[in-house]
Each structure stands twice: as structure tokens, then as C-alpha cells.
Design a protein around this motif. Structure first.
Motif, PDB file in Angstrom:
ATOM      1  N   TYR A  55       0.690  -1.169  -0.492  1.00  0.00           N
ATOM      2  CA  TYR A  55       0.316   0.062   0.492  1.00  0.00           C
ATOM      3  C   TYR A  55       0.701   1.147   0.259  1.00  0.00           C
ATOM      4  O   TYR A  55       2.311   0.972   0.272  1.00  0.00           O
ATOM      5  N   VAL A  78       1.913   6.051   1.100  1.00  0.00           N
ATOM      6  CA  VAL A  78       0.946   6.421   1.402  1.00  0.00           C
ATOM      7  C   VAL A  78       1.873   7.562   1.277  1.00  0.00           C
ATOM      8  O   VAL A  78       2.717   7.556   0.584  1.00  0.00           O
ATOM      9  N   ILE A 133       2.236  11.607  -0.419  1.00  0.00           N
ATOM     10  CA  ILE A 133       1.323  13.297   0.649  1.00  0.00           C
ATOM     11  C   ILE A 133       0.950  14.503  -0.866  1.00  0.00           C
ATOM     12  O   ILE A 133       1.973  14.019  -1.783  1.00  0.00           O
ATOM     13  N   ARG A 138      -0.840  20.800   2.108  1.00  0.00           N
ATOM     14  CA  ARG A 138      -0.603  19.712   1.562  1.00  0.00           C
ATOM     15  C   ARG A 138      -1.362  18.236   2.676  1.00  0.00           C
ATOM     16  O   ARG A 138      -1.851  18.575   3.699  1.00  0.00           O
ATOM     17  N   LEU A 139      -1.625  17.342   1.957  1.00  0.00           N
ATOM     18  CA  LEU A 139      -2.295  16.562   2.769  1.00  0.00           C
ATOM     19  C   LEU A 139      -1.952  15.106   2.735  1.00  0.00           C
ATOM     20  O   LEU A 139      -1.118  14.208   1.882  1.00  0.00           O
ATOM     21  N   ILE A 140      -1.564  13.875   3.721  1.00  0.00           N
ATOM     22  CA  ILE A 140      -1.406  12.785   3.741  1.00  0.00           C
ATOM     23  C   ILE A 140      -2.857  12.175   3.384  1.00  0.00           C
ATOM     24  O   ILE A 140      -4.001  12.414   3.909  1.00  0.00           O
ATOM     25  N   SER A 141      -2.747  11.305   2.350  1.00  0.00           N
ATOM     26  CA  SER A 141      -3.517  10.568   2.144  1.00  0.00           C
ATOM     27  C   SER A 141      -2.489   8.632   1.339  1.00  0.00           C
ATOM     28  O   SER A 141      -1.880   8.941   1.862  1.00  0.00           O
ATOM     29  N   THR A 153     -13.658   8.324   3.411  1.00  0.00           N
ATOM     30  CA  THR A 153     -11.913   7.866   3.851  1.00  0.00           C
ATOM     31  C   THR A 153     -11.656   9.036   1.887  1.00  0.00           C
ATOM     32  O   THR A 153     -11.817   9.080   1.416  1.00  0.00           O
ATOM     33  N   LEU A 154     -10.729  10.010   2.722  1.00  0.00           N
ATOM     34  CA  LEU A 154     -10.548  10.583   1.271  1.00  0.00           C
ATOM     35  C   LEU A 154      -9.355  10.429   0.774  1.00  0.00           C
ATOM     36  O   LEU A 154      -8.566   9.734   1.529  1.00  0.00           O
ATOM     37  N   VAL A 155      -9.829   9.881  -0.288  1.00  0.00           N
ATOM     38  CA  VAL A 155      -8.228   9.485  -1.381  1.00  0.00           C
ATOM     39  C   VAL A 155      -7.957  10.239  -2.763  1.00  0.00           C
ATOM     40  O   VAL A 155      -8.389  11.319  -2.910  1.00  0.00           O
ATOM     41  N   ASP A 195       0.184   7.632  11.572  1.00  0.00           N
ATOM     42  CA  ASP A 195      -1.716   8.215  10.971  1.00  0.00           C
ATOM     43  C   ASP A 195      -2.176   6.935  10.391  1.00  0.00           C
ATOM     44  O   ASP A 195      -1.994   6.084   9.620  1.00  0.00           O
ATOM     45  N   THR A 208      -5.271   6.302   9.424  1.00  0.00           N
ATOM     46  CA  THR A 208      -6.233   6.116   8.415  1.00  0.00           C
ATOM     47  C   THR A 208      -5.576   5.815   7.790  1.00  0.00           C
ATOM     48  O   THR A 208      -5.941   4.884   7.039  1.00  0.00           O
ATOM     49  N   TYR A 209      -4.073   5.558   7.121  1.00  0.00           N
ATOM     50  CA  TYR A 209      -3.649   5.954   6.008  1.00  0.00           C
ATOM     51  C   TYR A 209      -2.502   4.607   5.781  1.00  0.00           C
ATOM     52  O   TYR A 209      -1.787   4.141   5.244  1.00  0.00           O
ATOM     53  N   LEU A 233       0.496   5.467   8.035  1.00  0.00           N
ATOM     54  CA  LEU A 233       2.095   6.082   7.804  1.00  0.00           C
ATOM     55  C   LEU A 233       2.321   5.828   9.242  1.00  0.00           C
ATOM     56  O   LEU A 233       1.890   5.780  10.283  1.00  0.00           O
ATOM     57  N   LEU A 272      10.514   8.960   2.745  1.00  0.00           N
ATOM     58  CA  LEU A 272       9.260  10.393   1.807  1.00  0.00           C
ATOM     59  C   LEU A 272      10.140  11.353   1.857  1.00  0.00           C
ATOM     60  O   LEU A 272       9.950  12.075   0.749  1.00  0.00           O
ATOM     61  N   LEU A 293       3.487  20.643   6.938  1.00  0.00           N
ATOM     62  CA  LEU A 293       2.898  20.004   6.724  1.00  0.00           C
ATOM     63  C   LEU A 293       4.032  19.470   5.874  1.00  0.00           C
ATOM     64  O   LEU A 293       3.738  20.012   4.453  1.00  0.00           O
ATOM     65  N   ALA A 294       5.308  18.262   6.095  1.00  0.00           N
ATOM     66  CA  ALA A 294       6.182  17.589   4.831  1.00  0.00           C
ATOM     67  C   ALA A 294       7.045  19.136   3.888  1.00  0.00           C
ATOM     68  O   ALA A 294       7.282  18.751   2.676  1.00  0.00           O
TER      69      ALA A 294
END
Lengths: 140, 305
Positions: A82, A84, A86, A94-97, A126-128, B58, B60-61, B63, B72, B171-172
């Protein structure tokens, strides 16, 4: 004593999640300095203004960085591979997704993506993101 | 307590050695304490097997693991500069070679570049050998005022300069992911010590991932931006290289005690106690570390008597 900061932080998070539940991506826009921000926060990290609006995001962005978990590193996330990712939204934040519908080797920094929504149990959308097809059919 | 009546006791929640010793030096410099014992010990269940940095960033995803944050960063780096897989492999191989000269090392099996390249990815672009393992051990460093330091069996080592920079939490940003905030620390310590990277004899720096070594070399000015991989492949961090780095094998092969061993090795090297792995004539050692998801960067210059 109730911590009003926590309450306000939760309000921003809950509002963002509610938009995602409605398949909407919105970003906060500061009333003080006009900057747009995510992840949600109760106060502007740039100018400390507390007033903001939720504005609709275009949903488009580019990959800022990404990784592929090819072997499990944590017992809570065993289903590899999978990614991850950004994502840097067109609006700036920016978002982690994650990017869906792709395999290892398919992603690159700068690649165009667009928001999508995965519905789980009620209240668990879930936002993807998915790779954005450009007008000529090639990957952006 | 065994005849000790401390004026101050502190537990630092994420006490990588550098943060602890700089705090101790402040306590002494401010006159609060005469002498501070900085001590660390760990005996993790997964010693030499588990990956360091176990943490869910994280849920949800998915991480997870601090190594993923470094990965990263390396993905970003690869998008800016030309790289080859041997860039990171050369870091792992160099430190393993050093570790084989250190009788206290956790990992001493021979390791070649081919061995490295034959191992599978864990979290791409990293292989298992790019992320350090947890190890068991302990360390202690005693900090006291310079005018009290002569009265001990071993020669003192002096703190020549200290610097620290925390990066904003946006972030990042590349201050995080590519450790650009290190450049502020570099400016602080080199100005205070009146030296430049070319004057440093020995670099002891965070190698929780192989990639962190490349960022450190570039951001502190040991080589040009984008040139770190080639610098390592050409032997720049070997014991006889331009800037010998982590001669004890570092975190990747020597052992990972949250950065404490880097400082222990700096002191031993400046005292000339390191036998086969001794960096000849080492007088100035630089310690450099990162912490907290690459938001906290620190360096200390140590100088031999």
C-alpha cells in the motif's frame, strides 16, 4: 476547566470530516491573511487569526512525495503493498493520503491527482486520490 | 540515594543523547548544578530484530514507523537529484565495515553492496538495511564545569559549541523531509566554534536511516547539495576518508541507543581510545542528530584537551 482550544480544534476537524462524508473537499481560508490551510486548525499558523471560512477545493493536486509499504512494518497494517502519499492541493495545502487504483511503480513526484472518496461504514468516508487523466488520455 | 542528593532530576521524554547533554551543559553553565550525570538504558524485547521508530503517525492511511518519514524524504530527494541505489547501500556497507572493528557492535556479519542490493524493499525506497534496528544497552555521560574537569582519571573532552533548530510544523516542507533545518544548526555551531566543516576531524551523526547520512553531509556543508551519494560511494565517510563518520558502526550496525552512542564514541575517539577504528589525530568531533519526525535538529562540537 474545559479547554476551549481543544473544543475549537475538534470543531475544525469534525467540520472537515463532515465535508468528506458528503464527498466534498474543502480547505480553510484565513480571514486575517487569506492563506489557505490544512490539516484543519482552529487558528491560523501564519497570522494567528481565529476567523476562517471553508472554501471548496478544486480537488486537484500533485504528488509531493510517496512511499510504498511492501512488507509490513506494523502489526496494525499488514495488507501490503500500500502507498502513503503526500498530496499538494492546487490551493496550496498538503495532505497525507493515498492514491488508489495503482501498483508499485505507477507513482512519481509531481504526478497530477484528483480527490476521490471511499465510503466505509456510515461516518467513515476516507479521502483518497486517484491519478488524473489529462485531456489527451495520458497520465498527467 | 546512594549518597547522591541531586539538585535536579529530569526525565526527557524523547531523550536522544544530544538533547540531554545540551540540557546538562545549560544546568552547569547557569550555576544550577556542578556536575550532571546523563544516563540512558534500554532492553527492548525486539532487540536486534525489531525496526526502530515504531510509531503510528497516521492510523487512517497506515503511515507507520519513523523510517517511513525518512523514506518520504528520500523520495523527494530522488525527484530533485540524480541518485543510484548504491548511494544508500554505500552508507550501510561503510558503517558495517566500521562496526566490525568495534567489539561492542550489535551487527558484525560481513556486508557487501551486492548483499545490500539483494535484500528486498520494506518501505520503498528503503530496504530493511536502510532502517536501523532497536538494540539493548546503556550509556552515561558526565557533564561538569571545565574548571572541575581536570580532577578525574581520564582526560576531559570540551563542549566547543552547541546549536539547535526546530522546524515549523507545516506538513511535509523540505525543512522536515529533507532536513533543511540543519543548515541553521550548522550556521550556529560553526560560528560559535569559529570553524567550518573542513576543520572537523570526525562526524558522529544520526543514521537512523541511511538517507539521513546523505542529508546530514549536504546540509552541514561536508559536500555540495545533491552530491552526498557520490561522496559516500567514493569513500568520503570511511575511516580514511575526507570526513570519517560513525567509526563505531553508527546506529545502523554498531547499535541504536537513541543517539547516545554517537557521543560516547566522540569522547572515546577524542581520547584516542579506539584501537583499530581510531581516527588518527582526531581533535574536533561534531555530533549531529535529528528527532521528532525530523522537526528537531541539533549539533554539538566536542574538542579534545
Amino acid at each position: 476547566m474545559p479547554d476551549s482550544v481543544d473544543i475549537r480544534a475538534n470543531e475544525a476537524n469534525e467540520a472537515f470530516e463532515a465535508f468528506v462524508g458528503d464527498h466534498e473537499l474543502r480547505v480553510q481560508q484565513c480571514d486575517g491573511c487569506g492563506r489557505r490551510r490544512l490539516p484543519p486548525s482552529w487558528i491560523c499558523p501564519h497570522c494567528l487569526a481565529e476567523e476562517y471560512e471553508w472554501i471548496a477545493a478544486s480537488g486537484t493536486g500533485v504528488i509531493h512525495s510517496f512511499i510504498w509499504y511492501l512488507r509490513p512494518l506494523d502489526p496494525a497494517f499488514l495488507a501490503t503493498p500500500y502507498n502513503v502519499t503526500i498530496v499538494e492541493l492546487a490551493e496550496g495545502p498538503r495532505l497525507i493520503s493515498k492514491v488508489v487504483g495503482v501498483q508499485p511503480g505507477d507513482l512519481s513526484v509531481g504526478q497530477a491527482v484528483e480527490a476521490a472518496f471511499e465510503d466505509g461504514p456510515p461516518g467513515a468516508t476516507t479521502l483518497v486520490f486517484r491519478v488524473r487523466e489529462t485531456a489527451d488520455g495520458a497520465e498527467g | 540515594m546512594v549518597g547522591i542528593e541531586p539538585r535536579v532530576t529530569s526525565y526527557l521524554d524523547y531523550a536522544t543523547g544530544g538533547f540531554t547533554t545540551q540540557y546538562a551543559a545549560m544546568l552547569v553553565a547557569a550555576g544550577v548544578c556542578d556536575t550532571v550525570a546523563c544516563v540512558f538504558g534500554a532492553n527492548p524485547r525486539q532487540a536486534t530484530v525489531g525496526d526502530s521508530g515504531a510509531y503510528v503517525y497516521d492510523p487512517t492511511y497506515g503511515l507507520v514507523n519513523a523510517g517511513a518519514i525518512a523514506a518520504l524524504g528520500w523520495t523527494r530527494y530522488m525527484s530533485k537529484y540524480e541518485t543510484v541505489e548504491e548511494d544508500l547501500g554505500a552508507v550501510a556497507v561503510t558503517f558495517r565495515r566500521h562496526a566490525r572493528l568495534n567489539p561492542n557492535s550489535a551487527f558484525t556479519e560481513p556486508l557487501t553492496l551486492d548483499d545490500y542490493l539483494a535484500t528486498p524493499y520494506t518501505v520503498w525506497p528503503f530496504r530493511e538495511l536502510d532502517i536501523c534496528k532497536v538494540t539493548a544497552g546503556g550509556a552515561a555521560l558526565i557533564i561538569t564545569a571545565a574548571d572541575r574537569a581536570g580532577d578525574h582519571p581520564k582526560a576531559p573532552v570540551y563542549i566547543g559549541a552547541a546549536g539547535r533548530q526546530q522546524a515549523p510544523l507545516e506538513l511535509a516542507g523540505d525543512e522536515h523531509l529533507m532536513c533543511y533545518a540543519m543548515t541553521s544548526v550548522a550556521e550556529q555551531v560553526y560560528r560559535e566554534a569559529g570553524i567550518g566543516p573542513g576543520d572537523v576531524d570526525l562526524l558522529m551523526a544520526t543514521d537512523s536511516s541511511t538517507a539521513a547520512v546523505i542529508h546530514t553531509l549536504e546540509n552541514y556543508g561536508f559536500c555540495e547539495p545533491g552530491g552526498g551519494g557520490r561522496f559516500v560511494r567514493e569513500g568520503g565517510i570511511a575511516l580514511d576518508g575526507e570526513i570519517p563518520m560513525n567509526p563505531d558502526g553508527g546506529q545502523l550496525s554498531g547499535g541504536y541507543l537513541l543517539g547516545w552512542l554517537h557521543q560516547v564514541e566522540a569522547v572515546r575517539q577524542l581520547r584516542g581510545e579506539c584501537g583499530e577504528r581510531q581516527v588518527a589525530g582526531a581533535r574536533i568531533a561534531q555530533y549531529a542528530t535529528t528527532g521528532r519526525w525530523r522537526t528537531d535538529f541539533l549539533s554539538t562540537i566536542y574538542v579534545a584537551e
